[in-house]
Design a protein around this motif. Structure first.
Motif, short mmCIF file in Angstrom:
data_model
loop_
_atom_site.label_atom_id
_atom_site.label_comp_id
_atom_site.label_asym_id
_atom_site.label_seq_id
_atom_site.Cartn_x
_atom_site.Cartn_y
_atom_site.Cartn_z
N UNK A 1 -7.84 -11.50 -40.88
CA UNK A 1 -6.58 -10.64 -41.25
C UNK A 1 -6.91 -10.18 -42.50
N UNK A 2 -7.32 -11.06 -43.48
CA UNK A 2 -7.65 -10.47 -44.94
C UNK A 2 -8.75 -9.62 -45.08
N UNK A 3 -9.72 -10.05 -44.17
CA UNK A 3 -10.98 -8.82 -44.11
C UNK A 3 -10.44 -7.59 -43.89
N UNK A 4 -9.57 -7.53 -42.67
CA UNK A 4 -8.86 -6.05 -42.58
C UNK A 4 -8.19 -5.60 -43.59
N UNK A 5 -7.49 -6.20 -44.31
CA UNK A 5 -6.49 -5.79 -45.19
C UNK A 5 -7.56 -5.13 -46.64
N UNK A 6 -8.51 -5.68 -46.55
CA UNK A 6 -9.43 -5.29 -47.50
C UNK A 6 -10.41 -4.08 -47.27
N UNK A 7 -10.65 -3.79 -45.89
CA UNK A 7 -11.60 -2.88 -45.42
C UNK A 7 -10.83 -1.58 -44.84
N UNK A 8 -9.96 -1.75 -44.03
CA UNK A 8 -9.16 -0.69 -43.35
C UNK A 8 -8.41 0.39 -44.27
#
Length: 551
Positions: free
Chosen positions: A460-467
């Motif tokens: 979920x944090x990865x998506x917060x960083x990228x999207x």
């Protein structure tokens, strides 16, 4: 013959341990060890397509041959070929300098003491070409083969044009063929026919009509190949600031002034000097460098009768060969810097010529002249030896890069990648965030911060960083031509969505990543697995396109 052997031995002694150096992620990855068409032996691909906005098929052909039969290329043969090419080029420079110094009009036809003096001056000039610190970048860098191979053909063609009359058609045609081969390794030697015409008229005093004929015979067949290279780096692909035509002469003069400083005082050498065209203009950094150029030009004009045409044509040769990378024409690396050490590889022949000739003209005793020259050359060798370890491996390379230019985002990005590969995710994230402070829309940093959180299983944090970046129009606009780098951002998002259980969404992002860069067979296989998982849930999913080497 003895002089040539001594030069080869000198090159091997100074640069010999380069053969133990590793590959770098600075171009060596997509050029060599992570180049799927190359590893697949798809030589034809490089002759029929642009690869990474480059058209240098001859260089890729050599790299393909060195990688033949292996999926994990060993850096040793690549560095060994670079070393041997540099030794060959040094010998070619020695022979060219001997030919040109004859035009001083003071070398006797019979053997004697004067001939030894002229040959010694030519040898010293070739030695300067071999060991000057700015040559380290080209020789110690596996991807530097482009410059070395191109120079080999260009110097061979130059020898032919100097040795034989422009009236001999067969020699002109051979020079034209060698020039084309050189351009297919790297197109920056394209202006060589202009230099040949200059030497024909100013030094050899050949008939201008026949000299012009050779100029056309050698230049015209090469122009289509130069144009192919220009198309590969069309200015439409650039997202950085491209200087308007009326500012480009200022940038070109600044480039010449900067190179003059580095040639005569090779201190603080760097891979990325940070002198982008925009920085040069907005910071007014061109004022001292252009002033230096004007002083040198004025001095050459004032002393022209005393020094003669040979050193002047040497400087003109360097200027002519720097035209493609001087700033007159826009090119991709200008986004980071208008100057780089490897751009000086073959132009250094002109400086070596001027240096050799001036040795003969200095009104000092022979022992004093040789003593001063020896001290200068020793200083250059020392600087070269101190510079070489920078290129040994990724850690030494990027650590020195950041020291040389703390404002370079690519240096921090490289160090971050080294930390990531070593498993130090905390340091890697910190360095990638430093990269984003310098360049807020850097796709490599965004993608790898996402990959770090995927590695930590914090999807979920990865998506917060990228999207948020993928939804930002400015981010998309800034990276509209960086398909390969953007593919990593979509891949990181795909892994994030897969990790939180949204496999259908993950598949879409994987497919977008593949569309932007078809070179990742492993990602295609992974996306195929995700597609199967989507189908197992009873949802429709398009098949992943097959990996095709030949586009």
């Amino acid at each position: 013959m003895r002089g040539s052997i001594l030069l080869v031995i000198s090159v091997l002694m100074v640069y010999g341990y380069c053969v133990s150096f590793k590959f770098l992620t600075w171009d060596d990855n997509f050029n060599i060890y992570a180049n799927p068409p190359l590893l697949a032996g798809a030589v034809r691909y490089f002759w029929t397509s642009f690869y990474y906005n480059l058209y240098i098929p001859l260089a890729y052909t050599v790299w393909c041959l060195l990688a033949f039969g292996t999926q994990r290329p060993d850096p040793l043969p690549y560095h060994l070929v670079n070393l041997l090419l540099h030794a060959l080029n040094t010998v070619e420079v020695f022979l060219i300098l001997k030919l040109l110094l004859e035009r001083s009009g003071k070398r006797p036809t019979e053997l004697g003491r004067e001939q030894v003096r002229y040959d010694t001056a030519a040898w010293i000039g070739a030695f300067l070409f071999a060991i000057h610190p700015v040559q380290v970048e080209t020789v110690a860098w596996a991807s530097g083969l482009r410059d070395l191979l191109s120079a080999s053909f260009g110097l061979g063609a130059t020898s032919i044009c100097l040795k034989y009359s422009p009236k001999i058609l067969s020699r002109n045609c051979l020079a034209a063929v060698l020039l084309i081969f050189g351009i297919l390794a790297k197109p920056s030697i394209g202006p060589l026919p202009i230099a040949w015409l200059m030497w024909d008229i100013l030094l050899f005093q050949r008939e201008w009509k026949t000299s012009l004929q050779r100029f056309l015979i050698t230049l015209l067949p090469a122009l289509p190949f130069v144009q192919l290279s220009r198309l590969a780096q069309s200015s439409e692909l650039f997202t950085h600031w491209v200087a308007p035509w009326y500012l480009r002469p200022i940038i070109a003069l600044d480039t010449l002034g900067f190179y003059l400083i580095k040639l005569f005082l090779p201190l603080h050498l760097a891979v990325d000097y940070g002198r982008s065209a925009e920085w040069v203009i907005t910071q007014f950094s061109f004022i001292p460098t252009i002033l230096l150029v004007l002083i040198v030009v004025g001095g050459a004009y004032f002393f022209r009768k005393r020094i003669g045409w040979i050193p002047i044509t040497g400087f003109l040769f360097s200027i002519i060969l720097l035209i493609p990378v001087s700033g007159i024409l826009p090119f991709a690396f200008q986004a980071n810097s208008t100057v780089a050490d490897h751009y000086l590889y073959i132009p250094l022949l002109g400086i070596s010529l001027a240096f050799s000739y001036l040795l003969l003209k200095v009104p000092l005793k022979a022992t004093l002249t040789l003593g001063i020259t020896g001290c200068l050359l020793f200083f250059f060798v020392l600087r070269t030896e101190l510079r070489l370890p920078t290129w040994e491996n990724e850690k030494t390379f990027y650590t020195q890069w950041v020291r040389d230019n703390p404002e370079s985002h690519m240096g921090y990005s490289g160090l971050a990648a080294v930390a990531f590969m070593a498993g130090d995710l905390e340091s890697s994230e910190r360095l990638y965030r430093e990269t984003l402070k310098l360049v807020p829309y850097d796709p490599v940093a965004v993608a790898n911060i996402g990959e770090i959180y995927v590695r930590r299983q914090q999807y979920a944090r990865a998506l917060e960083e990228v999207t948020p970046y993928l939804k930002d129009p400015e981010f998309q606009k800034w990276n509209r031509t960086r398909d390969h780098h953007m593919s990593f951002v979509y891949r990181a998002a795909g892994f994030g969505y897969q990790g939180v259980g949204l496999v259908e969404e993950a598949y879409k992002y994987f497919c977008q990543s593949i569309r932007l860069s078809t070179y990742s067979a492993s990602l295609m296989a992974h996306a195929g697995g995700v597609a199967a998982q989507v189908a197992a849930e009873g949802k429709s999913c398009h098949a992943v396109p097959d990996f095709v080497v030949h586009k």
